[in-house]
Write a protein that holds these residues in place. Structure first.
Motif, short mmCIF file in Angstrom:
data_model
loop_
_atom_site.label_atom_id
_atom_site.label_comp_id
_atom_site.label_asym_id
_atom_site.label_seq_id
_atom_site.Cartn_x
_atom_site.Cartn_y
_atom_site.Cartn_z
N GLY A 88 0.77 -1.24 0.00
CA GLY A 88 0.00 0.00 0.00
C GLY A 88 0.80 1.28 0.00
N SER A 89 2.12 1.21 0.18
CA SER A 89 2.96 2.41 0.20
C SER A 89 3.70 2.56 -1.12
N PRO A 90 3.83 3.77 -1.65
CA PRO A 90 4.51 3.98 -2.93
C PRO A 90 5.97 3.52 -2.89
N ILE A 91 6.45 3.02 -4.02
CA ILE A 91 7.85 2.58 -4.12
C ILE A 91 8.54 3.29 -5.28
N ALA A 92 9.86 3.30 -5.22
CA ALA A 92 10.67 3.91 -6.27
C ALA A 92 12.02 3.19 -6.29
N PRO A 93 12.70 3.18 -7.44
CA PRO A 93 14.00 2.51 -7.53
C PRO A 93 15.08 3.28 -6.78
N SER A 94 16.22 2.62 -6.61
CA SER A 94 17.36 3.24 -5.94
C SER A 94 17.95 4.35 -6.79
N GLU A 95 18.86 5.10 -6.19
CA GLU A 95 19.59 6.13 -6.92
C GLU A 95 21.08 5.82 -6.97
N THR A 96 21.44 4.56 -6.78
CA THR A 96 22.84 4.15 -6.83
C THR A 96 23.46 4.57 -8.17
N PRO A 97 24.58 5.33 -8.14
CA PRO A 97 25.06 5.95 -9.38
C PRO A 97 26.06 5.13 -10.18
N SER A 98 26.66 4.11 -9.57
CA SER A 98 27.73 3.40 -10.28
C SER A 98 27.69 1.91 -9.99
N LEU A 99 28.22 1.11 -10.92
CA LEU A 99 28.22 -0.33 -10.75
C LEU A 99 29.02 -0.76 -9.53
N THR A 100 30.07 -0.06 -9.21
CA THR A 100 30.91 -0.46 -8.07
C THR A 100 30.17 -0.36 -6.74
N LYS A 101 29.06 0.38 -6.70
CA LYS A 101 28.26 0.51 -5.49
C LYS A 101 26.94 -0.27 -5.58
N ALA A 102 26.78 -1.03 -6.66
CA ALA A 102 25.49 -1.66 -6.93
C ALA A 102 25.43 -3.09 -6.44
N VAL A 103 24.27 -3.47 -5.93
CA VAL A 103 23.94 -4.87 -5.64
C VAL A 103 22.92 -5.32 -6.69
N VAL A 104 23.27 -6.31 -7.46
CA VAL A 104 22.44 -6.74 -8.57
C VAL A 104 22.14 -8.23 -8.43
N ALA A 105 21.15 -8.69 -9.19
CA ALA A 105 20.75 -10.10 -9.16
C ALA A 105 20.64 -10.63 -10.57
N THR A 106 20.72 -11.94 -10.69
CA THR A 106 20.55 -12.60 -11.98
C THR A 106 19.96 -13.98 -11.76
N GLY A 107 19.79 -14.72 -12.85
CA GLY A 107 19.31 -16.09 -12.80
C GLY A 107 19.82 -16.82 -14.02
N PHE A 108 19.57 -18.12 -14.07
CA PHE A 108 20.09 -18.95 -15.16
C PHE A 108 18.95 -19.76 -15.78
N PRO A 109 18.98 -19.95 -17.10
CA PRO A 109 17.87 -20.64 -17.78
C PRO A 109 17.84 -22.12 -17.50
N TYR A 110 16.64 -22.72 -17.69
CA TYR A 110 16.47 -24.15 -17.43
C TYR A 110 17.29 -25.01 -18.39
N ASP A 111 17.65 -24.45 -19.55
CA ASP A 111 18.44 -25.23 -20.51
C ASP A 111 19.94 -24.99 -20.35
N LYS A 112 20.34 -24.55 -19.16
CA LYS A 112 21.74 -24.17 -18.93
C LYS A 112 22.73 -25.30 -19.15
N SER A 145 16.48 -2.18 -14.00
CA SER A 145 17.55 -1.42 -13.37
C SER A 145 17.03 -0.08 -12.90
N ASN A 146 17.73 0.52 -11.92
CA ASN A 146 17.47 1.93 -11.70
C ASN A 146 17.95 2.68 -12.96
N PRO A 147 17.34 3.82 -13.28
CA PRO A 147 17.68 4.47 -14.55
C PRO A 147 19.15 4.85 -14.69
N ALA A 148 19.81 5.16 -13.59
CA ALA A 148 21.20 5.60 -13.67
C ALA A 148 22.14 4.49 -14.12
N LEU A 149 21.84 3.26 -13.74
CA LEU A 149 22.76 2.15 -14.03
C LEU A 149 22.47 1.43 -15.34
#
Length: 247
Positions: A127-151, A231-235
């Protein structure tokens, strides 16, 4: 609908009633909870919107009526997590009107987190508004990924992207649910997320939530089904550069 499906998932979570099977290969898991969650959602749509089309992970596409409205449903995203007793799973429900997503809900019942969006009205978490981070650079970023089922059989399995991006970011996570990863970018908990060879039901609701929150969320290549970068727009330009260099 998402909350009713979530009740089923909580009841069966880590229980002896949970029957686990596989679909395409040993990496592609389905459980009793997937099917029961899908059924409660589809039953509701059939009762209240009988002329709407439905696309679900377990049952495929059911075309009905004028095709003006289509529901895109992953009744249990993160099934591998769920079947292992890990709490990172969710119900994902999107609604498309004339092919465009206009409503999205992603509900993680074990985490107590309900993400929602309506086109043009912003996005919320519980119920509360959300917005992406403002992290400006990859060196400060925490990111996620995944792998396909046909890996195991397709060398285009995201390892090249992983190898290129992992050294240049603060942290790289593999959390196991595309919809929640995208929503966490929308809410600023993750700075970015990418994955290849997803399906529309994995991302329909979450991408609308990301767009409405102000995040950047697009397909980054056309040849591996739904290959998504959120992604956040900056990254976004920097991560796109790394992904393009890897491919």
């Amino acid at each position: 609908m998402a909350k009713k499906a979530g009740e089923i998932q909580i009841r069966l979570f880590r229980s002896k009633e949970l029957n686990i099977a596989t679909k395409q290969n040993d990496f592609d898991v389905v459980t009793t909870a997937d099917k029961a969650s899908e059924q409660v959602i589809v039953d509701f749509i059939n009762e209240h919107y009988p002329d709407h089309s439905i696309l679900t992970e377990e049952s495929g596409l059911s075309l009905r009526g004028s095709h003006e409205w289509e529901w895109v449903i992953d009744p249990l995203d993160g099934t591998t997590n769920y079947s292992a007793g890990l709490p990172w799973f969710n119900v994902s429900i999107g609604v498309k009107h004339h092919g465009e997503a206009v409503v999205g809900v992603v509900y993680a019942p074990r985490l107590g987190e309900l993400f929602a969006a309506v086109k043009g009205a912003g996005a919320t978490l519980n119920g509360s508004p959300i917005a992406p981070s403002e992290t400006p650079s990859l060196t400060k970023a925490v990111v996620a990924t995944g792998f396909p089922y046909d890996k195991a059989v397709n060398p285009d399995n995201n390892l090249d992207n992983f190898k290129r991006i992992m050294p240049v970011v603060r942290g790289l996570r593999r959390l196991g649910s595309a919809a929640l990863d995208i929503c966490y970018v929308a809410a600023g908990f993750l700075d970015a997320y990418w994955e290849m060879n997803l399906n529309e039901w994995d991302v329909c609701a979450a991408m609308l939530i990301a767009h409405e929150a102000g995040a950047w969320a697009q397909r980054f290549r056309p040849d591996r089904n739904w290959s998504i970068l959120a992604s956040n727009p900056a990254l976004a330009p920097a991560i796109l550069h790394e992904l393009n260099e890897a491919n």
